[in-house]
Motif scaffolding. Structure first.
Motif, PDB file in Angstrom:
ATOM      1  N   ARG A  50       1.040  -0.862   0.489  1.00  0.00           N
ATOM      2  CA  ARG A  50       0.024   0.288  -0.131  1.00  0.00           C
ATOM      3  C   ARG A  50       0.657   1.071   0.034  1.00  0.00           C
ATOM      4  O   ARG A  50       0.427   1.949  -0.479  1.00  0.00           O
ATOM      5  CB  ARG A  50      -1.035   0.023   1.071  1.00  0.00           C
ATOM      6  CG  ARG A  50      -1.912   0.746   0.957  1.00  0.00           C
ATOM      7  CD  ARG A  50      -3.069   0.962   2.136  1.00  0.00           C
ATOM      8  NE  ARG A  50      -4.033   1.323   2.446  1.00  0.00           N
ATOM      9  CZ  ARG A  50      -5.308   0.930   2.568  1.00  0.00           C
ATOM     10  NH1 ARG A  50      -5.403   0.353   2.458  1.00  0.00           N
ATOM     11  NH2 ARG A  50      -6.602   2.863   1.820  1.00  0.00           N
ATOM     12  N   VAL A  64       2.197   2.096  -3.767  1.00  0.00           N
ATOM     13  CA  VAL A  64       1.210   3.417  -4.342  1.00  0.00           C
ATOM     14  C   VAL A  64       0.591   4.332  -4.286  1.00  0.00           C
ATOM     15  O   VAL A  64       0.511   4.413  -3.415  1.00  0.00           O
ATOM     16  CB  VAL A  64      -0.423   2.009  -4.069  1.00  0.00           C
ATOM     17  CG1 VAL A  64      -1.065   2.374  -5.223  1.00  0.00           C
ATOM     18  CG2 VAL A  64       0.241   0.564  -4.648  1.00  0.00           C
ATOM     19  N   GLN A 103      -5.980   4.756  -1.818  1.00  0.00           N
ATOM     20  CA  GLN A 103      -6.108   3.676  -2.629  1.00  0.00           C
ATOM     21  C   GLN A 103      -7.900   3.330  -1.367  1.00  0.00           C
ATOM     22  O   GLN A 103      -7.429   4.477  -0.680  1.00  0.00           O
ATOM     23  CB  GLN A 103      -5.159   2.638  -1.615  1.00  0.00           C
ATOM     24  CG  GLN A 103      -4.141   2.380  -1.716  1.00  0.00           C
ATOM     25  CD  GLN A 103      -3.283   3.769  -1.407  1.00  0.00           C
ATOM     26  OE1 GLN A 103      -3.259   4.018  -0.533  1.00  0.00           O
ATOM     27  NE2 GLN A 103      -2.305   3.893  -2.238  1.00  0.00           N
ATOM     28  N   GLY A 135       1.408  -5.006  -4.577  1.00  0.00           N
ATOM     29  CA  GLY A 135       1.242  -2.872  -5.098  1.00  0.00           C
ATOM     30  C   GLY A 135       0.374  -3.498  -6.212  1.00  0.00           C
ATOM     31  O   GLY A 135      -0.556  -2.889  -6.520  1.00  0.00           O
ATOM     32  N   THR A 163      -3.631  -1.749  -5.819  1.00  0.00           N
ATOM     33  CA  THR A 163      -3.912  -1.014  -7.618  1.00  0.00           C
ATOM     34  C   THR A 163      -5.322  -1.401  -7.961  1.00  0.00           C
ATOM     35  O   THR A 163      -5.864  -1.179  -8.005  1.00  0.00           O
ATOM     36  CB  THR A 163      -2.851  -0.781  -8.137  1.00  0.00           C
ATOM     37  OG1 THR A 163      -1.461  -0.340  -7.555  1.00  0.00           O
ATOM     38  CG2 THR A 163      -3.163   0.406  -9.799  1.00  0.00           C
ATOM     39  N   SER A 184      -8.421  -1.313  -5.415  1.00  0.00           N
ATOM     40  CA  SER A 184      -8.622   0.151  -5.256  1.00  0.00           C
ATOM     41  C   SER A 184      -9.231   0.848  -6.416  1.00  0.00           C
ATOM     42  O   SER A 184     -10.125   1.581  -6.557  1.00  0.00           O
ATOM     43  CB  SER A 184      -7.148   1.130  -5.143  1.00  0.00           C
ATOM     44  OG  SER A 184      -7.773   2.242  -4.162  1.00  0.00           O
ATOM     45  N   ASN A 185      -8.676   0.452  -7.684  1.00  0.00           N
ATOM     46  CA  ASN A 185      -9.229   0.734  -8.809  1.00  0.00           C
ATOM     47  C   ASN A 185     -10.740   0.226  -9.283  1.00  0.00           C
ATOM     48  O   ASN A 185     -11.627   1.126  -9.667  1.00  0.00           O
ATOM     49  CB  ASN A 185      -8.367   0.756  -9.824  1.00  0.00           C
ATOM     50  CG  ASN A 185      -6.799   1.364  -9.975  1.00  0.00           C
ATOM     51  OD1 ASN A 185      -7.228   2.292  -9.235  1.00  0.00           O
ATOM     52  ND2 ASN A 185      -6.060   0.545 -10.878  1.00  0.00           N
TER      53      ASN A 185
END
Length: 88
Positions: free
Chosen positions: A21, A24, A28, A74, A78, A81-82
């Protein structure tokens, strides 16, 4: 695997998730629980990948294995999160 091995795998996974985390950039949009689960999965997959390429059992700290684990965490952070951000 003994209970101590499972507990240590969970703690290592939590640390790997936190490091993933941190690498990135930006904010997030996933929970702490999801970060921990991503870390545990990344730790397991990273260890497996390191053993396949022959860098899992070295003297001292296995830096390549750690880099694989953090990198995978990571990527997982990502991706989630996206995905989470797209639903908002």
């Amino acid at each position: 695997m003994e209970i101590t091995g499972i507990i240590s795998a969970i703690f290592i996974g939590i640390a790997i998730g936190g490091l993933g985390r941190l690498v990135v950039p930006g904010r997030q949009h996933i929970s702490l629980l999801m970060t921990m689960l991503v870390g545990i999965a990344a730790a397991l997959v990273g260890t497996f990948a390191a053993s396949i390429i022959g860098v899992a059992d070295t003297d001292g700290i296995d830096w390549i294995e750690l880099a694989l684990q953090v990198g995978l965490a990571g990527v997982g952070v990502t991706a989630l999160s996206n995905r989470s951000k797209a639903h908002h």
